[in-house]
Design a protein around this motif. Sequence first.
Motif, PDB file in Angstrom:
ATOM      1  N   SER A  69      33.383  42.052  50.337  1.00 23.52           N
ATOM      2  CA  SER A  69      34.684  41.733  50.898  1.00 23.52           C
ATOM      3  C   SER A  69      35.680  41.452  49.776  1.00 23.52           C
ATOM      4  N   ARG A  70      36.957  41.533  50.106  1.00 22.63           N
ATOM      5  CA  ARG A  70      37.972  41.231  49.097  1.00 22.63           C
ATOM      6  C   ARG A  70      37.814  39.792  48.616  1.00 22.63           C
ATOM      7  N   CYS A  84      35.173  39.615  46.041  1.00 21.30           N
ATOM      8  CA  CYS A  84      35.619  40.203  44.769  1.00 21.30           C
ATOM      9  C   CYS A  84      36.501  39.230  43.995  1.00 21.30           C
ATOM     10  N   SER A 133      46.732  46.528  49.616  1.00 17.83           N
ATOM     11  CA  SER A 133      45.866  45.645  50.399  1.00 17.83           C
ATOM     12  C   SER A 133      44.634  46.388  50.909  1.00 17.83           C
ATOM     13  N   TRP A 134      43.491  45.823  50.666  1.00 19.04           N
ATOM     14  CA  TRP A 134      42.233  46.417  51.122  1.00 19.04           C
ATOM     15  C   TRP A 134      41.283  45.297  51.526  1.00 19.04           C
ATOM     16  N   SER A 135      40.279  45.664  52.320  1.00 22.34           N
ATOM     17  CA  SER A 135      39.382  44.639  52.864  1.00 22.34           C
ATOM     18  C   SER A 135      37.990  44.671  52.256  1.00 22.34           C
ATOM     19  N   LEU A 191      41.805  44.914  42.528  1.00 26.29           N
ATOM     20  CA  LEU A 191      42.575  43.726  42.903  1.00 26.29           C
ATOM     21  C   LEU A 191      43.974  43.755  42.293  1.00 26.29           C
TER      22      LEU A 191
END
Length: 492
Positions: A189-190, A193, A100-102, A95
């Motif tokens: 999912s982000r 998290c 950016s990640w999903s 994070l």
Amino acid sequence: MTARTGMPMPDGIMTVYFITCHHSVAFVRDQFRFLYHPDHFYLYHVDAKAPEALHETVRRLARAFPNVEFLPSRHYAWAGYSQVRTTLDAIAWALTFASSWSHFVTLSEQHCPLRAPAEMAAELSSETSYLAAMPFAAMDPGGQADLVHRSSMDFRELPGVGSFGIDAIPPDPGFLARLHHGSNWYILSRQACVYLCEIVPSTPDVARFRQSVHADEDMIPTLLVQADGQAGLLDLRETTFVAWPHIIGNDSMTFRENDFFAASQDGSLFIRKRPPILPDPVAATLEQFAAFTEADLTAAIGEAPAAAPPIPDREGTSLARRVAGAVVRRGVGVRADLLNLRYRRRDPLFSLVFQTDGMPRDVEVRVLSQNLSDFRVLLLSTAPPAIDFVPLQVHGRMAHMLRVRSDDLFGYREILVPEDPAHGFWTRASDSNVIGLVRRIEFYIGVAESLVTGKAPRVARGTFAIAAREVAAFWRSARWTGRRLLRQRSRA
């Protein structure tokens, strides 16, 4: 090196793969080729006790690929809270530092993908997490007994070895009602998290999980099910096929060729544990997923480092002999067995057994350590191991089943020693003095002998009593040394 990226990645989709490693360089190299895509991120943790060749392999991957990173190594113990802590650290890192990640996917080196990376990413829905989460109430009686035992004691972790129960905890019906059992292989999912990072420090149940074993399988599913939508959507299904004995018909825990293709047909995304040599049809399928060949990877990071022969650690060997010698000299009829030397063992690195004729034959005093700083002394029942979660009386004392993954510990029972306020744990000071550990071992030998005599073990209290004990131990040691010197002279 040119990667064969295959299908393009879906718009807005990027996956962080968090991969824990502990043993096999070959597995890590193969898995990286099968999973690699330039739009994904690969975050590794290598167990501190893993072979140096494995640490070097991951360092090389991180140097050669900008989308590879590794966390600082810590001692990682099966069933220990260290697994949860390492995963939470990885989530926080992703994070903070990854773009950016999903989705965040947890894997071990023993996972193999069942689809190409882009195909798997296309199946993941935005803001949806995929994990198993069975309510405690829905489990069969055997499963419920397992989960009750996981939180039935205050478990404290010995770094790199495992968790040991130090005191019983009364069952908490409310906690069990909230408990959901899953696994440590999930896709988050982000949004999930972010939610976990926010609530873990303040959620009361987390304190209970820190005291339990196998929190890696239960804590995150339990917290996300209770999130009331704040963690995004949940798809409560297992995405990793595990080759459990009841599925494959043996205890090898490694998947077969037909398991690989059946799991792929059933919609799983991954399968574990992989065999050392992949069946030819499986290897051919995985090579179709690979971003590049083994030769290409070798060109990028070099040949696999040569594995060092498994030799005893010099520091551990010296320390084990030093501790064993001191206990034998200071005692009467004490015998020491240096298991880590006799079996060339490195996991745990430090393993000593003490027995005397005054102890029951089915009891021994064991000393364990992996980092040579933190130690655990325990009174071990050597009756044949059995997976039985119910506490038993052994020689009139409470004994519970150990959940430590070591061939000579798993399923055995530890006899509790409530007289010891440290519960068998001891940490070596910076001056390397081990007299405190020697004294604790002596005390546990006394407890073991009291199981035969029925008398309470003697506890030295007060300055005079402690000094008297040490003087007596000094003279026993001097006599033992003198007799040994005389025997050597007579043989000469």
